[in-house]
Write a protein that holds these residues in place. Sequence first.
Motif, PDB file in Angstrom:
ATOM      1  N   GLY A  17     148.957 -84.212 -83.969  1.00 48.70           N
ATOM      2  CA  GLY A  17     147.933 -84.490 -82.944  1.00 48.70           C
ATOM      3  C   GLY A  17     146.630 -84.045 -83.584  1.00 48.70           C
ATOM      4  N   ASN A  18     145.534 -84.108 -82.865  1.00 49.20           N
ATOM      5  CA  ASN A  18     144.303 -83.596 -83.502  1.00 49.20           C
ATOM      6  C   ASN A  18     144.315 -82.090 -83.338  1.00 49.20           C
ATOM      7  OD1 ASN A  18     143.885 -83.569 -80.702  1.00 49.20           O
ATOM      8  ND2 ASN A  18     141.709 -83.224 -81.108  1.00 49.20           N
ATOM      9  N   GLY A  19     143.916 -81.390 -84.325  1.00 50.30           N
ATOM     10  CA  GLY A  19     143.835 -79.932 -84.202  1.00 50.30           C
ATOM     11  C   GLY A  19     145.196 -79.285 -84.177  1.00 50.30           C
ATOM     12  N   LYS A  49     150.330 -81.009 -75.471  1.00 48.08           N
ATOM     13  CA  LYS A  49     149.605 -82.160 -76.020  1.00 48.08           C
ATOM     14  C   LYS A  49     148.621 -81.700 -77.088  1.00 48.08           C
ATOM     15  CE  LYS A  49     151.480 -85.137 -73.144  1.00 48.08           C
ATOM     16  NZ  LYS A  49     152.296 -84.139 -72.456  1.00 48.08           N
ATOM     17  N   LYS A  50     148.412 -80.407 -77.156  1.00 50.88           N
ATOM     18  CA  LYS A  50     147.396 -79.939 -78.101  1.00 50.88           C
ATOM     19  C   LYS A  50     147.752 -78.557 -78.610  1.00 50.88           C
ATOM     20  CE  LYS A  50     142.960 -80.583 -77.953  1.00 50.88           C
ATOM     21  NZ  LYS A  50     141.503 -80.538 -77.787  1.00 50.88           N
ATOM     22  N   GLY A  51     147.600 -78.382 -79.930  1.00 52.17           N
ATOM     23  CA  GLY A  51     147.800 -77.055 -80.517  1.00 52.17           C
ATOM     24  C   GLY A  51     146.515 -76.714 -81.256  1.00 52.17           C
ATOM     25  N   ILE A  79     139.620 -84.570 -63.685  1.00 50.76           N
ATOM     26  CA  ILE A  79     139.915 -83.576 -64.716  1.00 50.76           C
ATOM     27  C   ILE A  79     141.378 -83.759 -65.138  1.00 50.76           C
ATOM     28  CG2 ILE A  79     140.072 -81.098 -65.229  1.00 50.76           C
ATOM     29  CD1 ILE A  79     137.201 -81.890 -64.667  1.00 50.76           C
ATOM     30  N   VAL A  80     141.648 -83.823 -66.431  1.00 50.90           N
ATOM     31  CA  VAL A  80     143.012 -83.999 -66.939  1.00 50.90           C
ATOM     32  C   VAL A  80     143.886 -82.843 -66.453  1.00 50.90           C
ATOM     33  CG1 VAL A  80     144.411 -84.028 -69.063  1.00 50.90           C
ATOM     34  CG2 VAL A  80     142.266 -85.326 -68.949  1.00 50.90           C
ATOM     35  N   GLY A  81     145.102 -83.175 -65.967  1.00 51.42           N
ATOM     36  CA  GLY A  81     146.008 -82.165 -65.414  1.00 51.42           C
ATOM     37  C   GLY A  81     146.429 -81.136 -66.462  1.00 51.42           C
ATOM     38  N   ASN A  93     148.919 -73.271 -77.662  1.00 48.77           N
ATOM     39  CA  ASN A  93     149.442 -74.584 -77.243  1.00 48.77           C
ATOM     40  C   ASN A  93     149.062 -74.868 -75.797  1.00 48.77           C
ATOM     41  OD1 ASN A  93     151.089 -75.354 -79.679  1.00 48.77           O
ATOM     42  ND2 ASN A  93     151.762 -73.261 -79.271  1.00 48.77           N
ATOM     43  N   ILE A  94     148.521 -76.064 -75.592  1.00 50.52           N
ATOM     44  CA  ILE A  94     148.068 -76.425 -74.250  1.00 50.52           C
ATOM     45  C   ILE A  94     148.842 -77.656 -73.783  1.00 50.52           C
ATOM     46  CG2 ILE A  94     146.069 -77.121 -72.863  1.00 50.52           C
ATOM     47  CD1 ILE A  94     144.313 -75.564 -74.865  1.00 50.52           C
ATOM     48  N   CYS A  95     149.592 -77.472 -72.683  1.00 49.66           N
ATOM     49  CA  CYS A  95     150.389 -78.579 -72.116  1.00 49.66           C
ATOM     50  C   CYS A  95     149.532 -79.246 -71.052  1.00 49.66           C
ATOM     51  CB  CYS A  95     151.664 -78.046 -71.469  1.00 49.66           C
ATOM     52  SG  CYS A  95     152.604 -76.990 -72.577  1.00 49.66           S
ATOM     53  N   CYS A 160     138.472 -83.753 -70.443  1.00 54.42           N
ATOM     54  CA  CYS A 160     139.291 -82.677 -71.029  1.00 54.42           C
ATOM     55  C   CYS A 160     138.422 -81.891 -72.012  1.00 54.42           C
ATOM     56  CB  CYS A 160     140.512 -83.261 -71.727  1.00 54.42           C
ATOM     57  SG  CYS A 160     140.135 -84.109 -73.268  1.00 54.42           S
ATOM     58  N   ASP A 161     139.009 -80.815 -72.579  1.00 47.41           N
ATOM     59  CA  ASP A 161     138.353 -80.014 -73.634  1.00 47.41           C
ATOM     60  C   ASP A 161     137.032 -79.402 -73.190  1.00 47.41           C
ATOM     61  OD1 ASP A 161     139.495 -81.939 -76.540  1.00 47.41           O
ATOM     62  OD2 ASP A 161     140.532 -80.888 -74.940  1.00 47.41           O
ATOM     63  N   PHE A 162     136.945 -78.966 -71.956  1.00 45.17           N
ATOM     64  CA  PHE A 162     135.735 -78.301 -71.475  1.00 45.17           C
ATOM     65  C   PHE A 162     135.883 -76.783 -71.661  1.00 45.17           C
ATOM     66  CE2 PHE A 162     138.179 -77.484 -67.645  1.00 45.17           C
ATOM     67  CZ  PHE A 162     138.905 -78.647 -67.468  1.00 45.17           C
ATOM     68  N   GLY A 163     134.778 -76.073 -71.614  1.00 45.64           N
ATOM     69  CA  GLY A 163     134.772 -74.666 -71.994  1.00 45.64           C
ATOM     70  C   GLY A 163     135.182 -73.716 -70.894  1.00 45.64           C
ATOM     71  N   VAL A 164     136.497 -73.658 -70.650  1.00 47.66           N
ATOM     72  CA  VAL A 164     136.951 -72.761 -69.570  1.00 47.66           C
ATOM     73  C   VAL A 164     137.212 -71.353 -70.117  1.00 47.66           C
ATOM     74  CG1 VAL A 164     139.403 -73.330 -69.746  1.00 47.66           C
ATOM     75  CG2 VAL A 164     138.459 -72.686 -67.555  1.00 47.66           C
ATOM     76  N   SER A 165     137.581 -71.223 -71.383  1.00 46.48           N
ATOM     77  CA  SER A 165     137.824 -69.887 -71.957  1.00 46.48           C
ATOM     78  C   SER A 165     136.676 -69.499 -72.888  1.00 46.48           C
ATOM     79  CB  SER A 165     139.129 -69.890 -72.770  1.00 46.48           C
ATOM     80  OG  SER A 165     139.111 -68.852 -73.735  1.00 46.48           O
ATOM     81  N   ALA A 166     135.927 -68.482 -72.489  1.00 50.18           N
ATOM     82  CA  ALA A 166     134.774 -68.022 -73.295  1.00 50.18           C
ATOM     83  C   ALA A 166     135.254 -67.546 -74.663  1.00 50.18           C
ATOM     84  CB  ALA A 166     134.066 -66.898 -72.557  1.00 50.18           C
ATOM     85  N   ARG A 338     139.617 -88.094 -82.214  1.00 47.37           N
ATOM     86  CA  ARG A 338     138.909 -87.080 -83.030  1.00 47.37           C
ATOM     87  C   ARG A 338     138.748 -85.827 -82.167  1.00 47.37           C
ATOM     88  NH1 ARG A 338     134.748 -91.142 -84.601  1.00 47.37           N
ATOM     89  NH2 ARG A 338     133.885 -90.390 -82.669  1.00 47.37           N
ATOM     90  N   SER A 339     138.712 -84.682 -82.843  1.00 48.17           N
ATOM     91  CA  SER A 339     138.598 -83.470 -82.018  1.00 48.17           C
ATOM     92  C   SER A 339     137.166 -83.376 -81.484  1.00 48.17           C
ATOM     93  CB  SER A 339     138.861 -82.231 -82.881  1.00 48.17           C
ATOM     94  OG  SER A 339     137.911 -82.233 -83.927  1.00 48.17           O
TER      95      SER A 339
HETATM   96  O1  3EY Z   1     140.370 -78.262 -76.938  1.00 45.73           O
HETATM   97  C1  3EY Z   1     139.217 -77.891 -77.013  1.00 45.73           C
HETATM   98  N1  3EY Z   1     138.340 -78.522 -77.796  1.00 45.73           N
HETATM   99  O2  3EY Z   1     138.806 -79.573 -78.597  1.00 45.73           O
HETATM  100  C2  3EY Z   1     138.631 -79.282 -80.005  1.00 45.73           C
HETATM  101  C3  3EY Z   1     139.984 -79.311 -80.655  1.00 45.73           C
HETATM  102  O3  3EY Z   1     140.539 -80.588 -80.520  1.00 45.73           O
HETATM  103  C4  3EY Z   1     138.712 -76.730 -76.207  1.00 45.73           C
HETATM  104  C5  3EY Z   1     137.564 -76.068 -76.645  1.00 45.73           C
HETATM  105  C6  3EY Z   1     137.066 -74.985 -75.959  1.00 45.73           C
HETATM  106  N2  3EY Z   1     137.730 -74.558 -74.836  1.00 45.73           N
HETATM  107  C7  3EY Z   1     137.473 -73.504 -74.028  1.00 45.73           C
HETATM  108  N3  3EY Z   1     138.392 -73.426 -73.098  1.00 45.73           N
HETATM  109  C8  3EY Z   1     139.271 -74.441 -73.263  1.00 45.73           C
HETATM  110  C9  3EY Z   1     138.860 -75.153 -74.377  1.00 45.73           C
HETATM  111  C10 3EY Z   1     139.384 -76.296 -75.044  1.00 45.73           C
HETATM  112  N4  3EY Z   1     140.542 -76.981 -74.664  1.00 45.73           N
HETATM  113  C11 3EY Z   1     140.863 -77.471 -73.379  1.00 45.73           C
HETATM  114  C12 3EY Z   1     140.088 -77.256 -72.260  1.00 45.73           C
HETATM  115  C13 3EY Z   1     140.481 -77.815 -71.025  1.00 45.73           C
HETATM  116  C14 3EY Z   1     141.661 -78.540 -70.912  1.00 45.73           C
HETATM  117  C15 3EY Z   1     142.047 -79.069 -69.565  1.00 45.73           C
HETATM  118  C16 3EY Z   1     143.468 -79.341 -69.272  1.00 45.73           C
HETATM  119  C17 3EY Z   1     142.475 -80.494 -69.486  1.00 45.73           C
HETATM  120  C18 3EY Z   1     142.447 -78.775 -72.045  1.00 45.73           C
HETATM  121  C19 3EY Z   1     142.026 -78.248 -73.256  1.00 45.73           C
HETATM  122  F1  3EY Z   1     142.739 -78.466 -74.387  1.00 45.73           F
END
Ligand code: 3EY
Length: 339
Positions: A17-19, A49-51, A79-81, A93-95, A160-166, A338-339
């Motif tokens: 997958g990407n990343g 879906k993402k590591g 927002i993606v589940g 790993n993020i499911c 998806c991929d929004f900044g929830v974890s600082a 792309r990431s």
């Molecule tokens: O994945 C990321 N960047 O992509 C770059 C690597 O391909 C990032 C970055 C900073 N982040 C800070 N907090 C989370 C993430 C975060 N991942 C992420 C965020 C939200 C979701 C919601 C369930 C949909 C899934 C995620 F994978």
Amino acid sequence: GELKHDDLVNICELGQGNGGIVWKYCTFTNIDDHWCNWCQWFWNSLSPKKGIYLEVKPAVKNQIVRELKVLDRCNSPYIVGFYGTFAAEGQINICMEYMDGGSLDLILKKVMRIPEHILGKITVAVLRGLSYLREHHRIMHRDIKPSNILVNRQGEIKLCDFGVSAQLIDSTLQTFIGTRSYMSPERLEGAHYGIMSDIWSLGLSLVEMALGRYPIPPPSIEDIDRLFDVDPYGNQSRPEGYGCYKVLAIFELMEWIVNEAPPSLPQKHFSPEFCDLIDRCLKKSTTERADLNTLLHHPFYKRYATESDNPDVSLWIEQVYQKDQSLTNDNKNSQYGRS
Ligand SMILES: O=C(NOCCO)c1ccn2cncc2c1Nc1ccc(C2CC2)cc1F
Ligand SMILES: [Mg+2]
């Protein structure tokens, strides 16, 4: 019932997958339809879906996992589940929900450009997603771009991929330099930035999807006319005008964004409302730039905000699939582009 780790004994790696590596868990039972259906269900809904590979101390990793748990409370149609997260073998790993239409940057590779009425639906979904994140979680997205907007065959459009974890943001700051090209001038200059920076990124992403190429340096009106002379679903490759434009190096690009005029759309090929929304998203000064509430009352937004389901998006996704079967194969390997 509760999934226990020892229910999932053999992991077969399915591809990159990407990343990170995307794998499929298989249970250790006899092979039969039930097993296959279960496995398919697991793969489509619960499998990671993402590591994200991180060389950080375990304490930092645990903090990231803790902060990502906030996603359990992130419930919005835009927002993606999220199904869970865990640290293993040096990665987070993020499911999350499987979006079978892939990301918009992948789709853009398959079609010449995305038509205005689809961009209208994308605008509605992104603005509602940003609104949800701000109202319910007091966060901005921080990484709006086509590869972080996912679609499925039902016509749903989600972020998806929004900044929830600082902590995750801090741990990955330098690694995703490529994303800077969607960053607002104020963010590139190192000034304070907030939701208004997401609005800039949305504007730039919409222009890229409307024209079919990253819009800096801006294409000439002749380039754009040639683009519209070509059937978006035809098999021709992009007109040669797009081959000869100078691709700037990332730092030249950042200087251009900070020093030059922002891109815009020609009223010759796009509605006045769409052109106006873009102009208001791409004001270089944050005081002149439209904020979220202004955009939620903008004529372009209102034109597409009516229907709740998106039959036209669903139909369009099918067309994209029919046009190019290779999209399906791409999807299996790198759903998030792309990431
Ligand atoms: O994945 C990321 N960047 O992509 C770059 C690597 O391909 C990032 C970055 C900073 N982040 C800070 N907090 C989370 C993430 C975060 N991942 C992420 C965020 C939200 C979701 C919601 C369930 C949909 C899934 C995620 F994978
Ligand atoms: Mg991404």
